[in-house]
Design a protein around this motif. Structure first.
Motif, PDB file in Angstrom:
ATOM      1  N   UNK A 102      18.373  26.623 -15.933  1.00  0.00           N
ATOM      2  CA  UNK A 102      19.360  27.518 -16.564  1.00  0.00           C
ATOM      3  C   UNK A 102      19.133  29.000 -16.285  1.00  0.00           C
ATOM      4  N   UNK A 103      17.866  29.457 -16.192  1.00  0.00           N
ATOM      5  CA  UNK A 103      17.628  30.893 -15.994  1.00  0.00           C
ATOM      6  C   UNK A 103      18.229  31.410 -14.692  1.00  0.00           C
ATOM      7  N   UNK A 104      18.220  30.588 -13.652  1.00  0.00           N
ATOM      8  CA  UNK A 104      18.785  30.988 -12.355  1.00  0.00           C
ATOM      9  C   UNK A 104      20.133  30.331 -12.085  1.00  0.00           C
ATOM     10  N   UNK A 105      20.593  29.489 -13.033  1.00  0.00           N
ATOM     11  CA  UNK A 105      21.851  28.744 -12.873  1.00  0.00           C
ATOM     12  C   UNK A 105      21.853  27.989 -11.543  1.00  0.00           C
ATOM     13  N   UNK A 106      20.728  27.332 -11.269  1.00  0.00           N
ATOM     14  CA  UNK A 106      20.530  26.663  -9.988  1.00  0.00           C
ATOM     15  C   UNK A 106      20.420  25.153 -10.190  1.00  0.00           C
ATOM     16  N   UNK A 107      21.129  24.386  -9.352  1.00  0.00           N
ATOM     17  CA  UNK A 107      21.012  22.933  -9.348  1.00  0.00           C
ATOM     18  C   UNK A 107      20.167  22.496  -8.155  1.00  0.00           C
ATOM     19  N   UNK A 108      19.359  21.460  -8.369  1.00  0.00           N
ATOM     20  CA  UNK A 108      18.560  20.862  -7.301  1.00  0.00           C
ATOM     21  C   UNK A 108      18.872  19.367  -7.255  1.00  0.00           C
ATOM     22  N   UNK A 109      18.903  18.815  -6.042  1.00  0.00           N
ATOM     23  CA  UNK A 109      19.100  17.371  -5.881  1.00  0.00           C
ATOM     24  C   UNK A 109      18.339  16.901  -4.662  1.00  0.00           C
ATOM     25  N   UNK A 110      17.778  15.691  -4.755  1.00  0.00           N
ATOM     26  CA  UNK A 110      17.100  15.127  -3.584  1.00  0.00           C
ATOM     27  C   UNK A 110      17.175  13.608  -3.623  1.00  0.00           C
ATOM     28  N   UNK A 111      17.115  13.027  -2.427  1.00  0.00           N
ATOM     29  CA  UNK A 111      17.149  11.573  -2.282  1.00  0.00           C
ATOM     30  C   UNK A 111      15.811  11.052  -1.766  1.00  0.00           C
ATOM     31  N   UNK A 160       9.504  10.795   0.693  1.00  0.00           N
ATOM     32  CA  UNK A 160       9.122   9.724   1.611  1.00  0.00           C
ATOM     33  C   UNK A 160       9.298   8.348   0.998  1.00  0.00           C
ATOM     34  N   UNK A 161       9.508   7.356   1.841  1.00  0.00           N
ATOM     35  CA  UNK A 161       9.650   5.963   1.421  1.00  0.00           C
ATOM     36  C   UNK A 161      10.737   5.814   0.360  1.00  0.00           C
ATOM     37  N   UNK A 162      11.890   6.486   0.559  1.00  0.00           N
ATOM     38  CA  UNK A 162      13.070   6.443  -0.310  1.00  0.00           C
ATOM     39  C   UNK A 162      12.821   7.018  -1.701  1.00  0.00           C
ATOM     40  N   UNK A 163      11.745   7.811  -1.831  1.00  0.00           N
ATOM     41  CA  UNK A 163      11.446   8.450  -3.103  1.00  0.00           C
ATOM     42  C   UNK A 163      11.867   9.917  -3.069  1.00  0.00           C
ATOM     43  N   UNK A 164      12.483  10.425  -4.146  1.00  0.00           N
ATOM     44  CA  UNK A 164      12.941  11.817  -4.158  1.00  0.00           C
ATOM     45  C   UNK A 164      11.849  12.786  -4.609  1.00  0.00           C
ATOM     46  N   UNK A 165      11.987  14.032  -4.152  1.00  0.00           N
ATOM     47  CA  UNK A 165      11.047  15.087  -4.542  1.00  0.00           C
ATOM     48  C   UNK A 165      11.784  16.431  -4.481  1.00  0.00           C
ATOM     49  N   UNK A 166      11.725  17.171  -5.567  1.00  0.00           N
ATOM     50  CA  UNK A 166      12.357  18.484  -5.655  1.00  0.00           C
ATOM     51  C   UNK A 166      11.272  19.550  -5.667  1.00  0.00           C
ATOM     52  N   UNK A 167      11.393  20.526  -4.765  1.00  0.00           N
ATOM     53  CA  UNK A 167      10.457  21.645  -4.702  1.00  0.00           C
ATOM     54  C   UNK A 167      11.126  22.878  -5.318  1.00  0.00           C
ATOM     55  N   UNK A 168      10.582  23.364  -6.413  1.00  0.00           N
ATOM     56  CA  UNK A 168      11.101  24.577  -7.028  1.00  0.00           C
ATOM     57  C   UNK A 168      10.507  25.799  -6.330  1.00  0.00           C
ATOM     58  N   UNK A 171      10.038  27.778 -17.832  1.00  0.00           N
ATOM     59  CA  UNK A 171      11.083  27.331 -18.757  1.00  0.00           C
ATOM     60  C   UNK A 171      11.098  25.810 -18.796  1.00  0.00           C
ATOM     61  N   UNK A 172      11.902  25.275 -19.697  1.00  0.00           N
ATOM     62  CA  UNK A 172      12.134  23.840 -19.748  1.00  0.00           C
ATOM     63  C   UNK A 172      13.470  23.533 -19.082  1.00  0.00           C
ATOM     64  N   UNK A 173      13.490  22.505 -18.258  1.00  0.00           N
ATOM     65  CA  UNK A 173      14.700  22.163 -17.536  1.00  0.00           C
ATOM     66  C   UNK A 173      15.040  20.686 -17.748  1.00  0.00           C
ATOM     67  N   UNK A 174      16.321  20.359 -17.589  1.00  0.00           N
ATOM     68  CA  UNK A 174      16.767  18.969 -17.671  1.00  0.00           C
ATOM     69  C   UNK A 174      16.651  18.320 -16.296  1.00  0.00           C
ATOM     70  N   UNK A 175      16.066  17.140 -16.250  1.00  0.00           N
ATOM     71  CA  UNK A 175      15.908  16.381 -15.006  1.00  0.00           C
ATOM     72  C   UNK A 175      16.513  14.999 -15.197  1.00  0.00           C
ATOM     73  N   UNK A 176      17.307  14.566 -14.213  1.00  0.00           N
ATOM     74  CA  UNK A 176      17.969  13.265 -14.267  1.00  0.00           C
ATOM     75  C   UNK A 176      17.555  12.461 -13.043  1.00  0.00           C
ATOM     76  N   UNK A 177      17.053  11.258 -13.282  1.00  0.00           N
ATOM     77  CA  UNK A 177      16.655  10.371 -12.183  1.00  0.00           C
ATOM     78  C   UNK A 177      17.378   9.036 -12.344  1.00  0.00           C
ATOM     79  N   UNK A 178      17.853   8.488 -11.229  1.00  0.00           N
ATOM     80  CA  UNK A 178      18.555   7.208 -11.289  1.00  0.00           C
ATOM     81  C   UNK A 178      18.554   6.566  -9.912  1.00  0.00           C
ATOM     82  N   UNK A 179      19.121   5.372  -9.811  1.00  0.00           N
ATOM     83  CA  UNK A 179      19.174   4.683  -8.535  1.00  0.00           C
ATOM     84  C   UNK A 179      20.183   5.305  -7.590  1.00  0.00           C
TER      85      UNK A 179
END
Length: 246
Positions: free
Chosen positions: A197-206, A210-218, A224-232
């Motif tokens: 929210x502080x930077x109004x920035x969205x991140x997404x990764x698939x 590696x090996x079909x696992x996602x990783x987000x680099x800030x 701050x505290x941020x909302x993170x959503x993980x799903x198939x």
């Protein structure tokens, strides 16, 4: 009675008839108004269920959301009529709007369309209002879902979470440095979405981990505290994953 009197009487009769006919002409039908929506309470048994409602032409439809305990919250709405909904979330110091949300937040029971709104953020305890409208002021039906989670993942910790159709893994991730990585590992192909929210920035990764696992680099974010959503990756899949803040 003379001619003048008879003429005056005739005019009076015509006026009365005209007035009577005018009174019989029906006015325009009333504009349908939405039935007041039942409030959504975080601790309620039906909190995460799909809601249905109606937005009147040129108007809005509001739903009250009560947050009992600090939580990551994901809110999504869609129009079964394929109209263009907008969403406005206010209350307890929060004022967030959404028109056409990123398709990367397609984690609800309904499949999001390109013009559907969605919001995911961390909310403090309090009372909020979710206001829905149609971008072109048309009337439309809507479907609404509110998902909440109080699970918190801090730097150096790992949480084991479940996910499934319309039920993503949703957490509060605590960022203390601003350059942390958020990673998920699973036997199933998964994705990660995060909002800062502080930077109004969205991140997404698939598959960044590696090996079909996602990783987000800030990069360069503030603590701050941020909302993170993980799903198939496939919205119909269910499984478990481990989510870490590194």
């Amino acid at each position: 009675m003379g001619r003048a009197g008879r003429a005056a009487g005739a005019v009076g009769v015509v006026a009365i008839i005209a007035a009577g006919l005018t009174g019989c002409i029906p006015g325009p039908p009333p504009v349908p108004q939405p039935t007041p929506a039942a409030p959504i309470v975080q601790s309620g048994a039906a909190a995460g269920e799909l809601r249905e409602g109606f937005v009147p032409a040129g108007g809005t439809s509001s739903v009250t959301l009560t947050i009992d305990e600090r939580a990551a919250v994901a809110i999504g709405a869609t129009s079964p009529d394929e109209d263009d909904l907008t969403m406005h979330l206010t209350g307890a110091g929060t004022d967030v709007e959404s028109d056409d949300a990123s398709g990367d937040l397609d984690v609800f029971e309904f499949e999001m369309q390109t013009r559907d709104p969605a919001i995911a953020t961390v909310l403090e305890p309090g009372e909020y209002t979710i206001e829905l409208a149609e971008w072109g002021d048309d009337s439309t039906d809507y479907r609404l879902q509110v998902l909440t989670s109080t699970t918190t993942v801090t730097a150096g910790s790992v949480a084991e979470l479940e996910f499934g159709p319309g039920r993503p893994a949703l957490v509060i991730a605590t960022i203390t440095e601003g350059d942390e990585a958020i990673a998920a590992t699973s036997d199933i192909d998964t994705t990660l979405w995060a909002y800062v929210p502080d930077s109004d920035q969205e991140y997404w990764d698939d598959d960044g981990g590696g090996d079909r696992n996602p990783r987000i680099e800030l990069i360069g974010e503030s603590p701050q505290d941020i909302a993170v959503v993980a799903t198939g990756y496939d919205r119909d899949e269910s499984g478990t994953l481990e989510l870490a803040v590194e």
